[in-house]
Design an enzyme around this catalytic site. Structure first.
Site, short mmCIF file in Angstrom:
data_model
loop_
_atom_site.label_atom_id
_atom_site.label_comp_id
_atom_site.label_asym_id
_atom_site.label_seq_id
_atom_site.Cartn_x
_atom_site.Cartn_y
_atom_site.Cartn_z
N LYS A 8 40.58 44.06 32.11
CA LYS A 8 40.44 43.02 31.24
C LYS A 8 39.65 43.41 29.66
CE LYS A 8 38.26 38.17 30.74
NZ LYS A 8 37.49 37.36 31.58
N SER B 278 33.18 49.10 50.49
CA SER B 278 32.43 49.68 49.03
C SER B 278 31.40 49.56 49.32
CB SER B 278 33.13 48.05 49.02
OG SER B 278 32.88 47.44 47.60
N PHE C 145 39.93 42.63 36.30
CA PHE C 145 38.89 43.02 36.56
C PHE C 145 38.40 43.99 35.78
CE2 PHE C 145 40.88 43.41 41.19
CZ PHE C 145 39.85 43.61 41.59
N TYR D 29 33.02 39.14 49.98
CA TYR D 29 33.16 40.38 50.15
C TYR D 29 33.03 40.97 50.14
CZ TYR D 29 35.56 44.14 48.58
OH TYR D 29 36.21 45.42 47.91
N LEU E 30 43.83 50.12 53.31
CA LEU E 30 43.57 50.00 52.20
C LEU E 30 43.37 48.35 51.73
CD1 LEU E 30 44.98 53.03 49.52
CD2 LEU E 30 42.86 52.15 51.46
N GLU F 151 29.65 47.56 47.34
CA GLU F 151 29.67 46.28 47.31
C GLU F 151 28.95 46.10 48.17
OE1 GLU F 151 29.62 43.22 45.33
OE2 GLU F 151 29.88 44.59 44.21
P1 NAP Z 1 43.93 45.87 45.49
O1 NAP Z 1 44.54 46.46 43.80
O2 NAP Z 1 43.56 44.34 45.05
O3 NAP Z 1 45.10 45.94 46.59
C1 NAP Z 1 44.51 45.44 47.72
C2 NAP Z 1 46.10 45.56 48.60
O4 NAP Z 1 45.81 44.29 49.81
C3 NAP Z 1 47.52 44.81 47.94
O5 NAP Z 1 48.00 45.59 48.06
C4 NAP Z 1 47.60 43.82 48.29
O6 NAP Z 1 49.39 43.22 48.52
C5 NAP Z 1 47.41 43.95 50.18
N1 NAP Z 1 46.84 42.73 50.60
C6 NAP Z 1 45.97 42.18 50.31
N2 NAP Z 1 46.10 40.94 51.60
C7 NAP Z 1 46.68 40.85 52.00
C8 NAP Z 1 47.54 41.12 53.90
N3 NAP Z 1 46.80 39.42 54.60
N4 NAP Z 1 48.19 41.62 54.11
C9 NAP Z 1 49.04 43.36 54.07
N5 NAP Z 1 48.24 43.10 52.58
C10 NAP Z 1 47.61 42.76 52.58
O7 NAP Z 1 43.02 46.35 45.83
P2 NAP Z 1 42.57 48.40 45.36
O8 NAP Z 1 41.76 48.55 44.56
O9 NAP Z 1 43.80 49.03 45.58
O10 NAP Z 1 41.26 48.63 46.32
C11 NAP Z 1 41.97 49.16 47.97
C12 NAP Z 1 40.88 48.84 48.90
O11 NAP Z 1 39.87 49.68 48.48
C13 NAP Z 1 40.35 47.36 48.86
O12 NAP Z 1 40.02 47.13 50.26
C14 NAP Z 1 39.80 47.40 47.92
O13 NAP Z 1 38.68 45.62 48.61
C15 NAP Z 1 38.46 48.24 48.61
N6 NAP Z 1 37.61 48.98 47.28
C16 NAP Z 1 38.13 49.03 46.11
C17 NAP Z 1 37.48 49.30 45.18
C18 NAP Z 1 37.42 49.37 43.54
O14 NAP Z 1 37.18 49.86 43.03
N7 NAP Z 1 39.16 49.37 43.74
C19 NAP Z 1 36.35 50.13 45.99
C20 NAP Z 1 35.70 49.70 46.91
C21 NAP Z 1 36.49 49.60 47.60
P3 NAP Z 1 49.84 42.10 47.49
O15 NAP Z 1 49.90 43.27 46.59
O16 NAP Z 1 50.57 41.35 48.28
O17 NAP Z 1 48.13 41.73 46.94
O1 F7E Z 2 33.11 43.34 37.76
C1 F7E Z 2 30.92 42.37 35.67
C2 F7E Z 2 30.78 41.52 36.70
O2 F7E Z 2 35.50 42.56 39.06
C3 F7E Z 2 31.88 44.73 37.34
C4 F7E Z 2 36.26 45.54 43.29
O3 F7E Z 2 36.76 47.02 43.25
O4 F7E Z 2 34.52 47.25 42.65
C5 F7E Z 2 35.14 45.89 42.08
O5 F7E Z 2 34.07 44.84 42.72
C6 F7E Z 2 31.21 44.28 36.94
C7 F7E Z 2 30.71 42.65 37.98
O6 F7E Z 2 34.29 44.86 39.94
C8 F7E Z 2 33.09 40.09 33.70
O7 F7E Z 2 29.56 40.13 37.42
C9 F7E Z 2 30.66 40.78 33.65
O8 F7E Z 2 28.78 42.74 37.74
O9 F7E Z 2 34.90 44.37 37.43
P1 F7E Z 2 34.52 43.43 38.62
P2 F7E Z 2 33.38 44.42 41.14
O10 F7E Z 2 32.93 43.46 41.08
O11 F7E Z 2 32.33 45.12 40.85
C10 F7E Z 2 34.01 47.08 44.00
C11 F7E Z 2 33.47 48.48 44.30
C12 F7E Z 2 35.12 46.07 45.27
O12 F7E Z 2 35.05 47.35 46.45
C13 F7E Z 2 35.73 45.16 44.80
O13 F7E Z 2 37.03 45.27 45.57
O14 F7E Z 2 31.59 43.03 35.49
N1 F7E Z 2 31.43 41.25 33.79
N2 F7E Z 2 31.81 40.13 33.10
C14 F7E Z 2 32.87 40.47 34.94
N3 F7E Z 2 33.35 41.21 35.66
C15 F7E Z 2 35.31 40.54 35.81
N4 F7E Z 2 35.64 40.59 36.76
N5 F7E Z 2 34.97 39.57 34.19
C16 F7E Z 2 34.25 39.53 33.28
O15 F7E Z 2 35.17 38.60 32.48
#
Ligand code: NAP
Ligand code: F7E
Length: 347
Positions: A219, A152, A215, A176, A107, A154
């Site tokens: 926010k 993701s 995010f 990303y 993760l 993305e």
């Molecule tokens: P997150 O809250 O940003 O957590 C990221 C984690 O990665 C943190 O524990 C961070 O540690 C660790 N990390 C970053 N760089 C590292 C490194 N060099 N070595 C070891 N650990 C490291 O992300 P999340 O929302 O839980 O998402 C989990 C995973 O799912 C990520 O891979 C993300 O890209 C993917 N993902 C997320 C979503 C979503 O909507 N949340 C959707 C699709 C995929 P620190 O605490 O030290 O920073």
């Molecule tokens: O943006 C719009 C922005 O940063 C969502 C990560 O977990 O999900 C996440 O990525 C949308 C975008 O998430 C603001 O332009 C508008 O269209 O919450 P976000 P993300 O970029 O979709 C994917 C699945 C991942 O894998 C990623 O790790 O919201 N937006 N106004 C904004 N976004 C932010 N952050 N801040 C704004 O003020």
């Protein structure tokens, strides 16, 4: 563990999480799972889920000069925390060699899309090559482990079809997204080349009160709380027209686990199948406290991205059919849960 770290557990204010079912039967040997990114949003929920199921949980934490246990403080006496970094092959191999896990959940990543434009090389190192390093660690030290890669939505980026499913071509729109496409394909390649049980979970946006403040969902929920409490007068956002398929992180970690319990390793799209705009999010979040978002939200070009992903919508049919997975928390429940938690967090 320091008292400070234990007590940072705490701040789960207002979050009502449905209880997970027990997964390992009486008399079955305890399983061990390694989680990278255990200090992140998903890592904390996954650790809770696996502990509930009777797993031994080993959480990989990178060294920082500050306390990064805010989301897992309440779990520190139940999980084993080990140091390693996605940049460091030796440390990852040592973790897998020593833990001999049944399951590995990767993760960890640089997960914030805007940062991937300002730090594209670092994002590639963590989010792309980091996956290869961990797969190499599994392949060399304990190839019988089952491996989950956090892919993701993305990766679909400028989507070529809607809704997006497992067969939809990738068209990433940020460093990303590009890094995640690499992580996806290297996972598929290790499965096909070395016979590893390795799966890629293509998860759409999932949120919670533990979401990072940068995010958009968090926010907005944090912004609403600050406005209600008189600490802010407005909330500055970027593109209000962007549309996403938003679900609850607590539901999504259950899908990760289910992917590793199948007879054969396959990739799955996980989402709700419902799409909302950032504007809808504002409407529900401000509406929950009786405010009209139009009076408080200002569009600020600094939050508009160089390339936008306009809309993402999952077709989660395969996950529903093969994993028996369905989301339990609706969009409205998710947003109001987050606003309530932020209101409680700031008395
Ligand atoms: P997150 O809250 O940003 O957590 C990221 C984690 O990665 C943190 O524990 C961070 O540690 C660790 N990390 C970053 N760089 C590292 C490194 N060099 N070595 C070891 N650990 C490291 O992300 P999340 O929302 O839980 O998402 C989990 C995973 O799912 C990520 O891979 C993300 O890209 C993917 N993902 C997320 C979503 C979503 O909507 N949340 C959707 C699709 C995929 P620190 O605490 O030290 O920073
Ligand atoms: O943006 C719009 C922005 O940063 C969502 C990560 O977990 O999900 C996440 O990525 C949308 C975008 O998430 C603001 O332009 C508008 O269209 O919450 P976000 P993300 O970029 O979709 C994917 C699945 C991942 O894998 C990623 O790790 O919201 N937006 N106004 C904004 N976004 C932010 N952050 N801040 C704004 O003020």
């Amino acid at each position: 563990m320091s008292a400070k770290r234990r007590s940072s557990a705490s701040s789960r204010g207002g979050e009502k999480r449905p209880k997970a079912k027990r997964g390992l039967g009486q008399g079955q040997p305890r399983k061990t799972a390694v989680i990278t990114g255990v200090t992140g949003q998903d890592g904390s929920y996954l650790a809770e889920l696996l502990l509930d199921k009777g797993y031994d949980v080993v959480g990989v934490v990178r060294r920082t000069s500050h306390d990064s246990y805010e989301r897992i403080g309440h779990l520190l006496d139940r999980i084993r925390v080990v140091p390693a970094d996605l940049l460091d092959q030796h440390s990852l191999t040592a973790v897998i060699r020593d833990a001999k896990p049944d399951e590995v959940y990767n993760l960890a990543a640089q997960s914030f899309v805007p940062t991937s434009w300002t730090q594209p090389v670092l994002t590639g190192e963590f989010t792309a090559l980091g996956v290869t390093r961990l797969l190499e660690a599994v392949r060399l030290a304990h190839p019988q482990a089952r491996f989950y890669q956090a892919s993701s939505s993305e990766m679909f980026g400028k989507a070529t079809e809607t809704p997006q499913r497992e067969t939809t071509p990738f068209y990433p729109r940020s460093p990303y997204g590009v890094a995640k496409v690499y992580g996806h394909w290297i996972t598929v390649n290790y499965r096909e080349s070395y016979g590893l049980y390795a799966v890629s979970g293509i998860l759409f946006n999932h949120e919670s009160p533990r979401r990072g403040l940068e995010f958009v969902t968090r926010k907005i929920s944090d912004g609403v709380a600050r406005i209600v409490q008189g600490k802010a007068k407005e909330l500055r956002l970027g593109n209000l027209d962007a549309r996403r398929d938003w679900g609850y992180a607590g539901d999504y970690v259950d899908a990760m686990w289910r992917m590793l319990q199948q007879p054969t390793p396959e990739d799955y799209v996980i989402g709700t199948g419902e799409m909302h705009s950032v504007r809808d999010l504002c409407d529900v979040a401000f509406g929950h406290v009786g405010l009209d978002w139009r009076k408080y939200v200002k569009v600020d070009p600094q939050f508009v991205r160089p390339a936008e992903v306009d809309l993402l919508l999952a077709d989660p049919a395969k996950g529903r059919r093969k994993l028996g997975w369905t989301p339990r928390v609706s969009f409205e429940q998710l947003v109001t849960m987050m606003v309530d938690a932020d209101l409680e967090r700031r008395p």
